[in-house]
Design a protein around this motif. Structure first.
Motif, PDB file in Angstrom:
ATOM      1  N   ARG A 269       0.833  -1.208   0.000  1.00  0.00           N
ATOM      2  CA  ARG A 269       0.000   0.000   0.000  1.00  0.00           C
ATOM      3  C   ARG A 269       0.868   1.259   0.000  1.00  0.00           C
ATOM      4  O   ARG A 269       0.584   2.224  -0.709  1.00  0.00           O
ATOM      5  CB  ARG A 269      -0.928  -0.003   1.216  1.00  0.00           C
ATOM      6  CG  ARG A 269      -2.050  -1.020   1.142  1.00  0.00           C
ATOM      7  CD  ARG A 269      -2.864  -1.047   2.429  1.00  0.00           C
ATOM      8  NE  ARG A 269      -3.908  -2.050   2.381  1.00  0.00           N
ATOM      9  CZ  ARG A 269      -5.127  -1.844   1.874  1.00  0.00           C
ATOM     10  NH1 ARG A 269      -5.440  -0.671   1.381  1.00  0.00           N
ATOM     11  NH2 ARG A 269      -6.017  -2.816   1.879  1.00  0.00           N
TER      12      ARG A 269
ATOM     13  N   TYR B   1      -5.791  -3.326  -4.116  1.00  0.00           N
ATOM     14  CA  TYR B   1      -5.722  -2.602  -2.849  1.00  0.00           C
ATOM     15  C   TYR B   1      -6.585  -1.340  -2.844  1.00  0.00           C
ATOM     16  O   TYR B   1      -7.109  -0.956  -1.788  1.00  0.00           O
ATOM     17  CB  TYR B   1      -4.270  -2.229  -2.552  1.00  0.00           C
ATOM     18  CG  TYR B   1      -3.411  -3.418  -2.191  1.00  0.00           C
ATOM     19  CD1 TYR B   1      -3.498  -4.015  -0.941  1.00  0.00           C
ATOM     20  CD2 TYR B   1      -2.529  -3.965  -3.127  1.00  0.00           C
ATOM     21  CE1 TYR B   1      -2.730  -5.123  -0.615  1.00  0.00           C
ATOM     22  CE2 TYR B   1      -1.748  -5.070  -2.804  1.00  0.00           C
ATOM     23  CZ  TYR B   1      -1.856  -5.646  -1.549  1.00  0.00           C
ATOM     24  OH  TYR B   1      -1.094  -6.738  -1.223  1.00  0.00           O
ATOM     25  N   PHE B   2      -6.739  -0.717  -3.996  1.00  0.00           N
ATOM     26  CA  PHE B   2      -7.525   0.525  -4.087  1.00  0.00           C
ATOM     27  C   PHE B   2      -8.420   0.409  -5.316  1.00  0.00           C
ATOM     28  O   PHE B   2      -7.986   0.683  -6.441  1.00  0.00           O
ATOM     29  CB  PHE B   2      -6.591   1.749  -4.188  1.00  0.00           C
ATOM     30  CG  PHE B   2      -5.596   1.831  -3.056  1.00  0.00           C
ATOM     31  CD1 PHE B   2      -6.002   2.218  -1.787  1.00  0.00           C
ATOM     32  CD2 PHE B   2      -4.266   1.499  -3.260  1.00  0.00           C
ATOM     33  CE1 PHE B   2      -5.090   2.274  -0.741  1.00  0.00           C
ATOM     34  CE2 PHE B   2      -3.349   1.553  -2.218  1.00  0.00           C
ATOM     35  CZ  PHE B   2      -3.765   1.948  -0.959  1.00  0.00           C
TER      36      PHE B   2
ATOM     37  N   ALA C 293     -10.344   6.033  -4.253  1.00  0.00           N
ATOM     38  CA  ALA C 293      -9.639   5.360  -3.166  1.00  0.00           C
ATOM     39  C   ALA C 293      -8.138   5.529  -3.297  1.00  0.00           C
ATOM     40  O   ALA C 293      -7.424   5.711  -2.293  1.00  0.00           O
ATOM     41  CB  ALA C 293     -10.004   3.877  -3.139  1.00  0.00           C
ATOM     42  N   LEU C 294      -7.629   5.492  -4.519  1.00  0.00           N
ATOM     43  CA  LEU C 294      -6.193   5.661  -4.747  1.00  0.00           C
ATOM     44  C   LEU C 294      -5.747   7.070  -4.374  1.00  0.00           C
ATOM     45  O   LEU C 294      -4.702   7.247  -3.730  1.00  0.00           O
ATOM     46  CB  LEU C 294      -5.877   5.356  -6.212  1.00  0.00           C
ATOM     47  CG  LEU C 294      -4.415   5.479  -6.636  1.00  0.00           C
ATOM     48  CD1 LEU C 294      -3.522   4.557  -5.815  1.00  0.00           C
ATOM     49  CD2 LEU C 294      -4.281   5.172  -8.134  1.00  0.00           C
TER      50      LEU C 294
ATOM     51  N   ALA D 275      -5.583   7.437  -0.682  1.00  0.00           N
ATOM     52  CA  ALA D 275      -4.347   6.848  -0.154  1.00  0.00           C
ATOM     53  C   ALA D 275      -3.176   7.816  -0.319  1.00  0.00           C
ATOM     54  O   ALA D 275      -2.300   7.899   0.548  1.00  0.00           O
ATOM     55  CB  ALA D 275      -4.047   5.535  -0.880  1.00  0.00           C
TER      56      ALA D 275
END
Length: 204
Positions: free
Chosen positions: A14, A52-53, A58-59, A62
């Motif tokens: 991540r 993960y995203f 969402a990315l 992060a």
């Protein structure tokens, strides 16, 4: 016969993905930020970033969290709960001047990415909570410093100081005169930091 190298833990992946995404935005703007581009630049198997995203939102979220984490590590030196508050305004000005110099030199690309990613929250309301949360820790740290220096309303003063700091960084990195200015000078930045602190601590 060598054994295959184990993949990095999920937390490390991540972080790698967020760092890679930030670097891509710094280099090419948001148009270059795709899940596939992050996979390629990070040398990860195809589909890793989307695992993960799941979404671009969402990315970007992060990225906000990672940028805040890196900025706090700069503030704290070792990423801990923070150094002792500066003893006086001169010490605080030196601390802030050093930080500004760091962000205008070695941290230049990261700050450019931060501004670009922050603007996306103005276009996508879903990102606003993540951006707000990412900005709270640095403001809390600034409020603690200002309280130690005697600010009567440290939270309000911290908001002003954050705005002025962002304004100075943006002007030096992307403003109309950014490319014609001389190289960042620590003494000049410390003097500017002292003026900002004096204004933030002035009685209402």
């Amino acid at each position: 016969m060598s054994t295959p190298e184990a993949p990095p833990p999920a937390a490390d992946r991540r972080t790698l993905i967020a760092d890679t995404a930030i670097a891509l935005v710094a280099a090419g703007g948001l148009r270059g930020l795709t899940h596939r581009a992050v996979d390629g630049a990070a040398a990860l198997p195809a589909g890793s970033t989307s695992y993960y995203f799941r979404t671009r939102t969402a990315l970007i979220g992060a990225c906000y969290r990672r940028l805040a984490e890196l900025d706090l590590a700069d503030l704290d030196g070792d990423g801990s709960a923070g150094p002792p508050p500066p003893a006086d305004r001169d010490a605080a000005a030196r601390m802030l001047g050093t930080l500004l110099h760091e962000w205008l030199t070695r941290g230049r690309e990261r700050q450019l990415a931060r501004f670009e990613l922050s603007l996306e929250a103005a276009r996508n309301p879903e990102l606003e909570p993540a951006l707000r949360e990412a900005g709270l820790a640095a403001r809390a740290r600034a409020a603690a410093v200002l309280a130690a220096l005697g600010a009567p309303r440290p939270a309000e003063s911290a908001e002003l100081l954050a705005a002025w700091t962002d304004g100075l960084l943006y002007d030096r990195l992307a403003g109309a005169l950014a490319h014609s200015r001389p190289a960042p000078d620590p003494a000049e930045l410390t003097a500017a930091a002292r003026r900002m602190l004096d204004a933030a601590l002035a009685p209402a």
